[in-house]
Design a protein around this motif. Structure first.
Motif, mmCIF file in Angstrom:
data_model
loop_
_atom_site.group_PDB
_atom_site.id
_atom_site.type_symbol
_atom_site.label_atom_id
_atom_site.label_comp_id
_atom_site.label_asym_id
_atom_site.label_seq_id
_atom_site.Cartn_x
_atom_site.Cartn_y
_atom_site.Cartn_z
ATOM 1 N N SER A 1 38.355 73.789 56.852
ATOM 2 C CA SER A 1 38.927 72.736 56.063
ATOM 3 C C SER A 1 37.803 71.560 55.836
ATOM 4 O O SER A 1 38.011 70.884 55.101
ATOM 5 N N ARG A 2 37.041 71.508 56.735
ATOM 6 C CA ARG A 2 36.216 70.372 57.015
ATOM 7 C C ARG A 2 35.061 70.544 55.815
ATOM 8 O O ARG A 2 34.088 69.597 55.622
ATOM 9 N N LEU A 3 34.955 71.883 55.469
ATOM 10 C CA LEU A 3 33.926 72.100 54.439
ATOM 11 C C LEU A 3 34.386 72.055 52.874
ATOM 12 O O LEU A 3 33.635 72.792 52.110
ATOM 13 N N HIS A 4 35.652 71.879 52.513
ATOM 14 C CA HIS A 4 36.256 71.723 51.502
ATOM 15 C C HIS A 4 35.964 70.487 50.710
ATOM 16 O O HIS A 4 36.528 69.424 50.734
ATOM 17 N N THR A 5 34.534 70.237 50.640
ATOM 18 C CA THR A 5 34.118 69.077 49.886
ATOM 19 C C THR A 5 33.232 69.511 48.591
ATOM 20 O O THR A 5 33.086 70.708 48.516
ATOM 21 N N PRO A 6 32.932 68.643 47.769
ATOM 22 C CA PRO A 6 32.025 69.128 46.614
ATOM 23 C C PRO A 6 30.979 69.895 46.801
ATOM 24 O O PRO A 6 30.473 70.645 46.316
ATOM 25 N N MET A 7 30.000 69.442 47.780
ATOM 26 C CA MET A 7 28.802 70.069 48.073
ATOM 27 C C MET A 7 29.122 71.271 48.443
ATOM 28 O O MET A 7 28.290 72.282 47.870
ATOM 29 N N ASN B 1 30.137 78.659 45.376
ATOM 30 C CA ASN B 1 29.982 79.325 43.977
ATOM 31 C C ASN B 1 28.373 79.642 43.871
ATOM 32 O O ASN B 1 28.045 80.470 42.935
ATOM 33 N N LEU B 2 27.583 78.830 44.202
ATOM 34 C CA LEU B 2 26.108 79.284 44.076
ATOM 35 C C LEU B 2 25.925 80.800 44.853
ATOM 36 O O LEU B 2 25.318 81.793 44.394
ATOM 37 N N ALA C 1 21.579 71.907 39.745
ATOM 38 C CA ALA C 1 21.466 70.628 39.312
ATOM 39 C C ALA C 1 22.933 69.826 39.575
ATOM 40 O O ALA C 1 22.941 68.558 40.150
ATOM 41 N N SER C 2 24.168 70.643 39.756
ATOM 42 C CA SER C 2 25.408 70.039 40.179
ATOM 43 C C SER C 2 25.401 69.542 41.675
ATOM 44 O O SER C 2 25.780 68.419 41.915
ATOM 45 N N MET C 3 24.621 70.496 42.449
ATOM 46 C CA MET C 3 24.351 69.974 43.912
ATOM 47 C C MET C 3 23.559 68.664 43.772
ATOM 48 O O MET C 3 23.728 67.860 44.764
ATOM 49 N N ALA C 4 22.410 68.455 43.010
ATOM 50 C CA ALA C 4 21.673 67.368 43.246
ATOM 51 C C ALA C 4 22.463 66.232 42.809
ATOM 52 O O ALA C 4 22.356 64.989 43.379
ATOM 53 N N MET D 1 33.121 62.442 42.502
ATOM 54 C CA MET D 1 33.128 63.593 42.666
ATOM 55 C C MET D 1 34.434 64.177 42.979
ATOM 56 O O MET D 1 34.794 64.832 44.037
ATOM 57 N N ASN D 2 35.531 63.950 42.219
ATOM 58 C CA ASN D 2 36.728 64.371 42.425
ATOM 59 C C ASN D 2 37.056 65.957 42.038
ATOM 60 O O ASN D 2 36.145 66.247 41.306
ATOM 61 N N PRO D 3 38.015 66.691 42.665
ATOM 62 C CA PRO D 3 37.996 67.943 42.462
ATOM 63 C C PRO D 3 38.227 68.236 40.850
ATOM 64 O O PRO D 3 37.516 69.406 40.629
ATOM 65 N N ARG D 4 38.806 67.602 39.975
ATOM 66 C CA ARG D 4 38.525 68.009 38.630
ATOM 67 C C ARG D 4 37.300 67.848 37.913
ATOM 68 O O ARG D 4 37.092 68.792 37.417
#
Length: 287
Positions: free
Chosen positions: A30-36, A42-43, A93-96, A113-116
Motif C-alpha cells: 500500500s505504501r507504493l500506491h503513489t502516482p510514480m 503500467n510501464l 514522460a508522465s513519470m518525468a 498528481m491526484n488519482p483522477r
C-alpha cells in the motif's frame, strides 16, 4: 540458430517475469500506491505487451524454415508494436512530470498528481498511441508490393517494409517522419523540459545531502530514458536511404528486447521503496 533462440528465449522470460514481479510488488504494498509507482506498474505491463508482440514470433522464426508472415499479420504486428512503443514513451514522460511536481512543487503534489489526473494521463497516452498506430497502418496498407517480399528484419517495422514497396514512397516517408516526430518528440521534449526544471530547482538546494536525495529519486528513470530514446532516435530519425539492416537491427533489439528486460533491475536495484516492497513480498510468501 539454437544458441540465438536460447538467448532471446531467456531474455523474454526474464522480461515477463521481472515486469510481472514489479507489478505484483507495487499492487501488494500500500505504501507504493503513489502516482510514480502507478505509472511504473503500467510501464511494466506495457513492456510485457511490447515484447510479446515481437519476441514469440521471432523465436518461432528461429526454429522454422519458412519464416513467413501474412500481409495482414504484418500490419497487425506493426500496429500493436507501435501502439505499445508509443505508450511506453508517453508513460516515461508522465513519470518525468511526476518527478517535476514532486521536486519543484512538493506542497501541491497531492493536489496536482491526484488519482483522477493520473488516470487521465494514462488514458491520453494510450489513446494518442493507438491513433498514431492506426494512421501508420492505414498508410502502409495503401502501398503496393510487387517485387521482393523478404523483410530484412526480425519483425514488421516501418522502414524495412517501406523498403520493399514498389510504390512511390516519398510522400509516405514525409508523413511517417512528420507524425513520428510529433508523437515521439513531444514526450521526449517534455522529459527534457521537466529535467531542466528539476536541475535548476535542485541546484538551489543549499546542502549537498539534499541535492543528492533529490537527484537519487530520478536516477532510475533517467537511465531508462537514455536507453529507450537513444536507440529510438537512432533508428527512426534518419532518412530511409540511410537504413542499414545490421546496424538498425542491433539498435532495435536494444529498445524492443534489452530495455524492457533491464527495467525491472534498474527500478528495483536503485530504489529503496522497491527493495522494501520486494522484501515484504518475499516474507509474505515465506509465511
Amino acid at each position: 540458430m539454437k544458441p540465438l533462440f536460447a538467448i532471446f528465449f531467456i531474455m523474454y522470460l526474464v522480461t515477463v517475469m521481472g515486469n510481472l514481479l514489479i507489478i505484483l510488488v507495487i499492487h501488494s504494498d500500500s505504501r507504493l500506491h503513489t502516482p510514480m509507482y502507478f505509472f511504473l506498474s503500467n510501464l511494466s505491463f506495457t513492456d510485457i505487451c511490447f515484447t510479446t508482440v515481437i519476441v514469440p514470433k521471432m523465436l518461432a522464426n528461429l526454429l522454422s524454415d519458412t519464416k513467413a508472415i501474412s500481409f495482414t499479420g504484418c500490419l497487425v504486428q506493426m500496429y500493436f508494436f507501435m501502439a505499445f512503443a508509443n505508450t511506453d514513451s508517453y508513460l516515461l514522460a508522465s513519470m518525468a512530470i511526476d518527478r517535476l511536481v514532486a521536486i519543484c512543487n512538493p506542497f501541491h503534489y497531492d493536489v496536482v498528481m491526484n488519482p483522477r489526473r493520473c488516470h487521465l494521463m494514462l488514458l491520453a497516452s494510450c489513446t494518442i498511441s493507438h491513433l498514431h498506430s492506426l494512421l501508420r497502418v492505414l498508410l502502409m496498407s495503401r502501398l503496393s508490393f510487387c517485387a521482393s517480399h523478404v523483410i530484412k528484419h526480425f519483425f514488421c517495422d516501418t522502414q524495412p517494409v517501406l523498403k520493399l514497396s514498389c510504390s512511390d514512397t516519398s510522400s509516405s516517408q514525409i508523413v511517417v517522419m512528420t507524425e513520428t516526430l510529433a508523437v515521439i518528440a513531444t514526450p521526449f521534449l517534455c522529459i527534457l523540459f521537466s529535467y531542466l526544471r528539476i536541475i535548476i530547482t535542485v541546484l538551489r538546494i543549499p546542502s549537498a545531502a539534499g541535492k543528492w536525495k533529490a537527484f537519487s529519486t530520478c536516477g532510475s528513470h533517467l537511465t531508462v530514458v537514455a536507453l529507450f530514446y537513444g536507440s529510438v532516435i537512432y533508428v527512426y530519425f534518419r532518412p530511409l536511404s540511410m537504413y542499414s539492416v545490421v546496424k538498425d537491427r542491433v539498435a532495435t533489439v536494444m529498445y524492443t528486447v534489452v530495455t524492457p528486460m533491464l527495467n525491472p533491475f534498474i527500478y528495483s536495484l536503485r530504489n529503496k521503496d522497491m527493495k522494501r516492497g520486494l522484501r515484504k513480498l518475499r516474507d509474505r510468501i515465506h509465511l
